[in-house]
Design a protein around this motif. Structure first.
Motif, PDB file in Angstrom:
ATOM      1  N   THR A 155       0.838  -1.204   0.000  1.00 55.91           N
ATOM      2  CA  THR A 155       0.000   0.000   0.000  1.00 55.91           C
ATOM      3  C   THR A 155       0.869   1.248   0.000  1.00 55.91           C
ATOM      4  OG1 THR A 155      -1.629  -1.209   1.315  1.00 55.91           O
ATOM      5  CG2 THR A 155      -1.875   1.201   1.170  1.00 55.91           C
ATOM      6  N   ARG A 156       0.600   2.132  -0.933  1.00 57.04           N
ATOM      7  CA  ARG A 156       1.340   3.405  -1.010  1.00 57.04           C
ATOM      8  C   ARG A 156       0.502   4.516  -0.396  1.00 57.04           C
ATOM      9  NH1 ARG A 156       1.670   7.967  -4.477  1.00 57.04           N
ATOM     10  NH2 ARG A 156       3.793   8.824  -4.678  1.00 57.04           N
ATOM     11  N   LYS A 157       1.164   5.353   0.409  1.00 55.14           N
ATOM     12  CA  LYS A 157       0.489   6.507   0.999  1.00 55.14           C
ATOM     13  C   LYS A 157       1.383   7.727   0.883  1.00 55.14           C
ATOM     14  CE  LYS A 157      -2.402   4.116   4.414  1.00 55.14           C
ATOM     15  NZ  LYS A 157      -2.761   4.042   5.854  1.00 55.14           N
ATOM     16  N   VAL A 158       0.754   8.876   0.686  1.00 53.34           N
ATOM     17  CA  VAL A 158       1.475  10.151   0.704  1.00 53.34           C
ATOM     18  C   VAL A 158       1.194  10.805   2.047  1.00 53.34           C
ATOM     19  CG1 VAL A 158       1.694  12.441  -0.342  1.00 53.34           C
ATOM     20  CG2 VAL A 158       1.359  10.419  -1.799  1.00 53.34           C
ATOM     21  N   VAL A 159       2.272  11.208   2.740  1.00 54.04           N
ATOM     22  CA  VAL A 159       2.123  11.782   4.082  1.00 54.04           C
ATOM     23  C   VAL A 159       2.851  13.119   4.152  1.00 54.04           C
ATOM     24  CG1 VAL A 159       1.904   9.534   5.206  1.00 54.04           C
ATOM     25  CG2 VAL A 159       4.177  10.552   4.926  1.00 54.04           C
TER      26      VAL A 159
ATOM     27  N   GLU B 251       3.862  13.957   9.652  1.00 56.38           N
ATOM     28  CA  GLU B 251       3.359  12.584   9.790  1.00 56.38           C
ATOM     29  C   GLU B 251       4.494  11.571   9.622  1.00 56.38           C
ATOM     30  OE1 GLU B 251      -1.235  12.808   8.193  1.00 56.38           O
ATOM     31  OE2 GLU B 251       0.390  12.971   6.730  1.00 56.38           O
TER      32      GLU B 251
ATOM     33  N   THR C 194       7.101  15.862  -1.930  1.00 51.49           N
ATOM     34  CA  THR C 194       6.071  14.835  -1.751  1.00 51.49           C
ATOM     35  C   THR C 194       6.709  13.622  -1.086  1.00 51.49           C
ATOM     36  OG1 THR C 194       4.848  15.560  -3.703  1.00 51.49           O
ATOM     37  CG2 THR C 194       4.444  13.306  -2.925  1.00 51.49           C
TER      38      THR C 194
ATOM     39  N   SER D  57       6.337   9.842   0.131  1.00 53.91           N
ATOM     40  CA  SER D  57       5.517   8.637  -0.005  1.00 53.91           C
ATOM     41  C   SER D  57       6.103   7.523   0.842  1.00 53.91           C
ATOM     42  CB  SER D  57       5.433   8.186  -1.473  1.00 53.91           C
ATOM     43  OG  SER D  57       6.709   7.879  -1.975  1.00 53.91           O
TER      44      SER D  57
ATOM     45  N   TYR E 102       5.542   3.128   1.821  1.00 51.22           N
ATOM     46  CA  TYR E 102       4.963   1.868   1.346  1.00 51.22           C
ATOM     47  C   TYR E 102       4.835   0.901   2.511  1.00 51.22           C
ATOM     48  CZ  TYR E 102       5.154   2.815  -3.673  1.00 51.22           C
ATOM     49  OH  TYR E 102       4.930   3.322  -4.930  1.00 51.22           O
ATOM     50  N   TYR E 103       3.627   0.365   2.653  1.00 53.27           N
ATOM     51  CA  TYR E 103       3.374  -0.703   3.631  1.00 53.27           C
ATOM     52  C   TYR E 103       3.481  -2.045   2.916  1.00 53.27           C
ATOM     53  CZ  TYR E 103       1.652   2.364   7.353  1.00 53.27           C
ATOM     54  OH  TYR E 103       1.555   3.306   8.353  1.00 53.27           O
TER      55      TYR E 103
ATOM     56  N   GLU F  53       0.753  -5.115   7.138  1.00 52.32           N
ATOM     57  CA  GLU F  53       0.383  -4.053   8.073  1.00 52.32           C
ATOM     58  C   GLU F  53       1.489  -3.712   9.060  1.00 52.32           C
ATOM     59  OE1 GLU F  53      -3.152  -5.321   9.998  1.00 52.32           O
ATOM     60  OE2 GLU F  53      -4.389  -5.222   8.179  1.00 52.32           O
TER      61      GLU F  53
ATOM     62  N   VAL G 105       6.676  -0.818   7.274  1.00 53.55           N
ATOM     63  CA  VAL G 105       6.505   0.372   6.448  1.00 53.55           C
ATOM     64  C   VAL G 105       7.890   0.948   6.148  1.00 53.55           C
ATOM     65  CG1 VAL G 105       6.245   1.923   8.455  1.00 53.55           C
ATOM     66  CG2 VAL G 105       5.353   2.619   6.219  1.00 53.55           C
TER      67      VAL G 105
END
Length: 630
Positions: A77-81, A85, A108, A110, A112-113, A116, A119
């Motif tokens: 899972t990719r997230k932008v923080v 954060e 930016t 990013s 990756y998980y 769970e 990360v």
């Protein structure tokens, strides 16, 4: 995907799997740093909990844990923080915190998980699910010490490497290639053959032993003979020069951190000076140098005139040799070859046997030409390269390197020089038949690099042809043109072997230590069977030496078998075993390198003539059958 994209995606993703595996094995206290992809896989840097170390015996455990993680089929899972954060998320990971703090505020960020519970800070891209990695072949193969961000003053880390390929067959082939490369390692072979050694008293500066020095001299002799045929004259210049020479050439401003400095009593550089202080002062001197050149005012004063530097390049001295007298257009081209010792300061972690040293020689040349002569001169240089590389049985390809960020001179001059080199390469190799390396030229001009390919398919940059409009300007070089006016020459910097040290390392590995006859340190080993055969053996030795053949003989009273074994271990191409029959008939019996067969009753004169021809023609292959000795 293209193959390179495929490899990048899967190797990069496996680096995350490796990090997760190490954390699961050694605990959540593991500090994980970075895990970039490299040519045959990837690596990841870690600091383990106190008292824990990864060794070769742990590689299989790590591989098994990676396999277990992949079989979980976890989503990625990719997230932008935000920066805040990210800092909170990695608050227990000091290296990630440092990386995050170094990012611009508008960057930016990013993450990756993998599943769970793991990360990582990463730009990506990555696979969507670990199942995509199930058919990728990988192997953990090494763990070494590394410093955080390559700084020896920072934390010491453990760097774990793995190979990764799309299939098991490709991985197997690569491992086999690596094993073959290890067997060819020039450091290992160099020690076995008594060619060279190193000592901590002179880091990165090889000691050439008698056998290795014979080979070294042979390489230089071949180069000298060939260059003489092409109109080159040889010079030799001082090994250290006053700082003022390096200020004029631009090396003081552009190459100072790679130079060995010899401070003067009132020197500009003090013995305990900090490098940052030296660099700052060098920048100031570089600016003032240009101003002085433009105004024609004196460059130097009492405070800095005593500082000296060992030369990292031959070029400034070649400029001084040209400048010593006047020249006409009729004299050009003038070709000054040079084999003087050079010194370049390297970081300890970058030195690698003969491949990266701090003391070396080049088959260097500086040719002074009119612009109208550039094309023909470079064509002749490439012809020399063709002959030399074909003599060693290697192929090569050309690369054009263009203007770097720290270039000297006018952009218009650079554009003209680059266009000229492109035209030359287009005619020689066809349009698109060479690569272009943007921004990789020398600071004084664009260059053509020649990449040779060895027996394992590895490429090595050896030859270089550099076009230079800047140093002639800096040194005020002129010749008288056809109209009787002063004109600035163009300088072509050229080397074919490149560093002789590096080239020797390459060919040792290419030939696995079994050099062509003409290059081998000693070409013929002589073994008299008994002491009573020594007189004839000495006659054979003298005949060979008179023909210019490098010979070694063992006249001890030992059994002949250990004598033969000694010369075999040194990879002498031919070992002559001499007894009653050979002495009576004036013949030789020959043990040929790489063959278990002995060729008998070869007339001595025939053998000498064959060896002489091998030297004269720089033959690559070794005659080894009875028919070839008739």
């Amino acid at each position: 995907m293209e193959k390179e994209e495929f490899l990048s995606l899967y190797r990069h993703s496996l680096a995350h799997i490796l990090a997760k595996a190490v954390i699961e094995i050694y605990g959540k206290e593991v500090q994980y740093a970075i895990g970039p992809m490299i040519d045959d896989g990837a690596y990841y840097d870690f600091v383990l909990p106190e008292g824990k170390t990864i060794t070769e015996s742990d590689f299989k455990t790590i591989e098994n844990k990676m396999r277990e993680i992949i079989k979980r089929r976890e989503d990625w899972t990719r997230k932008v923080v935000s920066k805040e954060e990210a800092l909170e998320l990695f608050k227990d990971q000091k290296y990630k915190i440092e990386l995050i703090k170094d990012l611009p505020d508008d960057e930016t960020i990013s993450i990756y998980y993998t599943g769970e519970d793991y990360v990582d800070l990463c730009r990506g891209p990555h696979v969507e699910n670990s199942v995509d990695l199930m058919n990728v072949a990988y192997k953990v193969h090494a763990c070494s010490m590394a410093y955080w961000r390559g700084d020896a003053k920072r934390d010491q880390m453990q760097r774990v490497y793995f190979y990764a390929f799309p299939s098991k067959d490709e991985l197997k082939q690569h491992v086999k290639l690596i094993q073959e490369a290890r067997e060819r390692d020039h450091k290992k072979i160099g020690a076995q053959l008594d060619l060279f050694t190193f000592n901590e008293s002179a880091p990165g500066m090889p000691y050439w032993l008698p056998r290795g020095w014979e080979m070294y001299k042979t390489l230089m002799r071949y180069s000298r003979q060939l260059q003489k045929k092409h109109g080159y004259t040889e010079i030799s210049c001082p090994l250290i020069n006053n700082k003022k020479l390096w200020l004029v050439s631009g090396h003081w401003a552009h190459y100072l951190n790679n130079m060995f400095i010899v401070p003067g009593i009132d020197g500009f550089v003090k013995a305990d000076a900090d490098f940052d202080d030296i660099a700052e002062q060098a920048d100031e001197m570089s600016t003032s140098t240009q101003a002085h050149l433009e105004k024609g005012t004196p460059l130097y004063n009492r405070e800095n005139i005593d500082t000296m530097a060992a030369k990292p390049m031959n070029c400034p001295n070649a400029m001084m040799v040209f400048k010593r007298t006047t020249h006409s257009y009729k004299d050009l081209p003038i070709r000054y070859s040079e084999y003087d010792v050079l010194h370049r300061k390297e970081k300890s972690g970058q030195m690698n046997g003969l491949f990266r040293v701090q003391e070396f020689r080049q088959d260097d040349d500086h040719t002074f030409v009119m612009e109208s002569q550039i094309k023909d001169e470079i064509a002749d240089i490439i012809a020399i390269a063709d002959e030399i590389y074909s003599t060693f049985g290697v192929t090569y390809r050309a690369e054009l390197s263009t203007r770097p960020d720290d270039f000297m001179g006018e952009i218009e001059v650079w554009d003209r020089a680059e266009a000229g080199l492109k035209e030359i390469l287009d005619e020689k190799y066809g349009e698109g038949g060479y690569e272009i390396n943007e921004g990789d030229g020398a600071f004084y001009g664009p260059k053509i690099d020649l990449q040779i390919k060895d027996a394992l398919g590895r490429e090595w940059q050896c030859g270089t042809i550099q076009l230079d409009f800047q140093l002639p300007h800096n040194f005020g070089l002129t010749y008288t043109n056809q109209e009787g006016n002063p004109q600035m020459p163009v300088v072509i910097h050229r080397a074919i072997y490149g560093s002789l040290e590096r080239f020797i390392g390459i060919i040792i590995e290419n030939f696995k230590g079994a050099m062509p006859f003409w290059l081998n340190p000693f070409q013929v080993g002589i073994v008299p069977i008994m002491e009573s055969h020594n007189d004839y053996a000495k006659e054979v030795e003298q005949a060979l030496e008179n023909a210019g053949i490098r010979v070694e003989a063992d006249y001890s009273d030992k059994n002949m078998r250990p004598k033969i074994k000694k010369f075999k271990n040194y990879k002498d191409p031919y070992i002559l075993v001499l007894g009653d029959q050979e002495a009576a008939n004036k013949t030789v019996s020959i043990n040929v390198r790489g063959s278990n067969k002995q060729i008998q009753n070869v007339p001595l004169d025939t053998f000498v003539a064959i060896c002489k021809k091998l030297n004269e023609e720089h033959t690559l292959n070794l005659p080894q059958t009875e028919e070839e000795f008739q």
